[in-house]
Design a protein around this motif. Structure first.
Motif, mmCIF file in Angstrom:
data_model
loop_
_atom_site.group_PDB
_atom_site.id
_atom_site.type_symbol
_atom_site.label_atom_id
_atom_site.label_comp_id
_atom_site.label_asym_id
_atom_site.label_seq_id
_atom_site.Cartn_x
_atom_site.Cartn_y
_atom_site.Cartn_z
ATOM 1 N N SER A 111 0.836 -1.203 0.000
ATOM 2 C CA SER A 111 0.000 0.000 0.000
ATOM 3 C C SER A 111 0.866 1.247 0.000
ATOM 4 C CB SER A 111 -0.919 0.015 1.230
ATOM 5 O OG SER A 111 -0.208 0.468 2.378
ATOM 6 N N GLU A 112 0.224 2.394 -0.231
ATOM 7 C CA GLU A 112 0.950 3.659 -0.264
ATOM 8 C C GLU A 112 1.544 4.004 1.106
ATOM 9 O OE1 GLU A 112 -2.124 6.216 -1.685
ATOM 10 O OE2 GLU A 112 -2.833 6.760 0.319
ATOM 11 N N ILE A 157 0.791 -1.981 -6.459
ATOM 12 C CA ILE A 157 1.005 -0.882 -5.508
ATOM 13 C C ILE A 157 -0.327 -0.142 -5.424
ATOM 14 C CG2 ILE A 157 2.316 1.190 -4.962
ATOM 15 C CD1 ILE A 157 4.545 0.082 -6.782
ATOM 16 N N VAL A 158 -0.956 -0.203 -4.259
ATOM 17 C CA VAL A 158 -2.357 0.211 -4.128
ATOM 18 C C VAL A 158 -2.542 1.162 -2.945
ATOM 19 C CG1 VAL A 158 -3.250 -1.889 -5.193
ATOM 20 C CG2 VAL A 158 -2.804 -1.862 -2.739
ATOM 21 N N LYS A 159 -3.717 1.788 -2.908
ATOM 22 C CA LYS A 159 -4.025 2.676 -1.776
ATOM 23 C C LYS A 159 -4.152 1.864 -0.499
ATOM 24 C CE LYS A 159 -7.138 6.305 -0.174
ATOM 25 N NZ LYS A 159 -5.991 7.200 0.128
ATOM 26 N N GLU A 184 7.446 7.038 2.877
ATOM 27 C CA GLU A 184 7.832 7.934 3.964
ATOM 28 C C GLU A 184 6.622 8.716 4.450
ATOM 29 O OE1 GLU A 184 10.857 10.396 2.304
ATOM 30 O OE2 GLU A 184 12.290 8.757 2.021
ATOM 31 N N TYR A 185 6.467 8.791 5.771
ATOM 32 C CA TYR A 185 5.397 9.580 6.377
ATOM 33 C C TYR A 185 4.008 9.173 5.874
ATOM 34 C CZ TYR A 185 9.690 12.308 6.790
ATOM 35 O OH TYR A 185 10.999 12.687 6.996
ATOM 36 N N GLY A 186 3.837 7.882 5.607
ATOM 37 C CA GLY A 186 2.541 7.397 5.145
ATOM 38 C C GLY A 186 2.227 7.755 3.706
ATOM 39 N N GLN A 187 3.243 8.163 2.938
ATOM 40 C CA GLN A 187 3.048 8.555 1.546
ATOM 41 C C GLN A 187 4.067 7.858 0.647
ATOM 42 O OE1 GLN A 187 3.338 12.870 2.474
ATOM 43 N NE2 GLN A 187 1.314 13.036 1.510
ATOM 44 N N LEU A 188 3.778 7.882 -0.653
ATOM 45 C CA LEU A 188 4.588 7.187 -1.645
ATOM 46 C C LEU A 188 5.290 8.211 -2.526
ATOM 47 C CD1 LEU A 188 4.958 4.147 -2.350
ATOM 48 C CD2 LEU A 188 3.170 4.458 -4.078
ATOM 49 N N PHE A 189 6.625 8.191 -2.501
ATOM 50 C CA PHE A 189 7.418 9.145 -3.270
ATOM 51 C C PHE A 189 8.105 8.442 -4.433
ATOM 52 C CE2 PHE A 189 6.912 10.972 0.872
ATOM 53 C CZ PHE A 189 6.834 12.338 0.669
ATOM 54 N N ALA A 208 -2.217 3.921 -6.401
ATOM 55 C CA ALA A 208 -2.101 4.722 -5.184
ATOM 56 C C ALA A 208 -1.676 6.127 -5.554
ATOM 57 C CB ALA A 208 -1.079 4.087 -4.242
ATOM 58 N N ALA A 209 -1.869 7.042 -4.616
ATOM 59 C CA ALA A 209 -1.418 8.412 -4.825
ATOM 60 C C ALA A 209 0.109 8.436 -4.812
ATOM 61 C CB ALA A 209 -1.962 9.317 -3.736
ATOM 62 N N VAL A 210 0.691 9.142 -5.777
ATOM 63 C CA VAL A 210 2.148 9.191 -5.909
ATOM 64 C C VAL A 210 2.619 10.638 -5.861
ATOM 65 C CG1 VAL A 210 4.110 8.692 -7.411
ATOM 66 C CG2 VAL A 210 2.191 7.090 -7.301
#
Length: 220
Positions: A111-112, A157-159, A184-189, A208-210
């Motif tokens: 997940s993201e 790679i999903v939310k 990082e920090y619950g987010q996907l970079f 997922a949000a990128v």
């Protein structure tokens, strides 16, 4: 559709760049086993296996395999000077005490937020979780190597993971045939794309949000 041999080796070659001198590293089954062949010889690395080796080397030359010497996936390996053997209880004691600097694992979904699902597809037969649950919780850095999409073209790679989780927020990096992500920090970079893919290719096949870095590098 699975990845070709050349692509699998490219992913492994990129993952090997995350291994630094003096580290103790565990390599999971599948693409991660290939990483051993791309670690520079001048680095002093201790490769750990759940079946009881510390100081594992890369693959042996053809015809030089030892039937009694294998990694956790059952594939033949070599050993480095100073290597030691022990039982699985000791191997897992090393993991659970947090002595591994890096573990490199495969996954079915990530997940993201870095949640990892890598041990079962519901309805399929499996022997068990194996060491993944311990490795993903206890290693200082967890790197996931996997296909960007499944055999039907669906994002891996999903939310939010739809498959049973191995660990929550365990992944620090994801490397696929298309890209290199940092969790990082619950987010996907998105930090790198793999040649010949573009940022657009990656975003369009990621569920997922990128967050795209200002300067995304290209890995050859």
């Amino acid at each position: 559709m699975g990845l070709g041999i050349e692509t699998r080796h490219r992913i492994a070659r990129r993952a090997a760049l995350e291994i630094k001198d003096g580290m103790t590293v565990n390599l999971g089954i599948g693409i991660p086993t290939l990483v051993a062949d791309y670690i520079p010889k001048e680095l002093h690395i201790m490769l750990h296996t759940e079946n009881g080796i510390l100081g594992m080397g890369g693959s042996p030359a053809e015809g030089k395999e030892d039937g009694n010497l294998s990694n956790a996936g059952g594939y033949p390996v070599t050993i480095q000077p100073g290597a030691s053997y022990f039982d699985s209880a000791t191997a897992f004691g090393i993991i659970r005490k947090g002595l591994l600097d890096v573990t490199i694992l495969g996954a079915l979904e990530v997940s993201e937020k870095g949640d990892i699902a890598n041990w079962i597809v519901p309805g399929k037969r499996v022997p068990g979780m194996g060491g993944a649950i311990d490795l993903a919780q206890k290693a200082k850095k967890v790197i996931i190597l996997m296909n960007h999409t499944d055999k039907f073209g669906n994002p891996k790679i999903v939310k939010n993971c739809s498959l049973p989780l191995t660990v929550r927020e365990g992944a620090h990096m994801i490397i696929t045939e298309k890209a290199v992500f940092h969790c990082e920090y619950g987010q996907l970079f998105l930090r790198e794309v793999m040649n010949p893919y573009t940022v657009e290719d990656v975003i369009n096949t990621t569920g997922a949000a990128v967050i795209v870095d200002e300067k995304v590098s290209v890995f050859q």
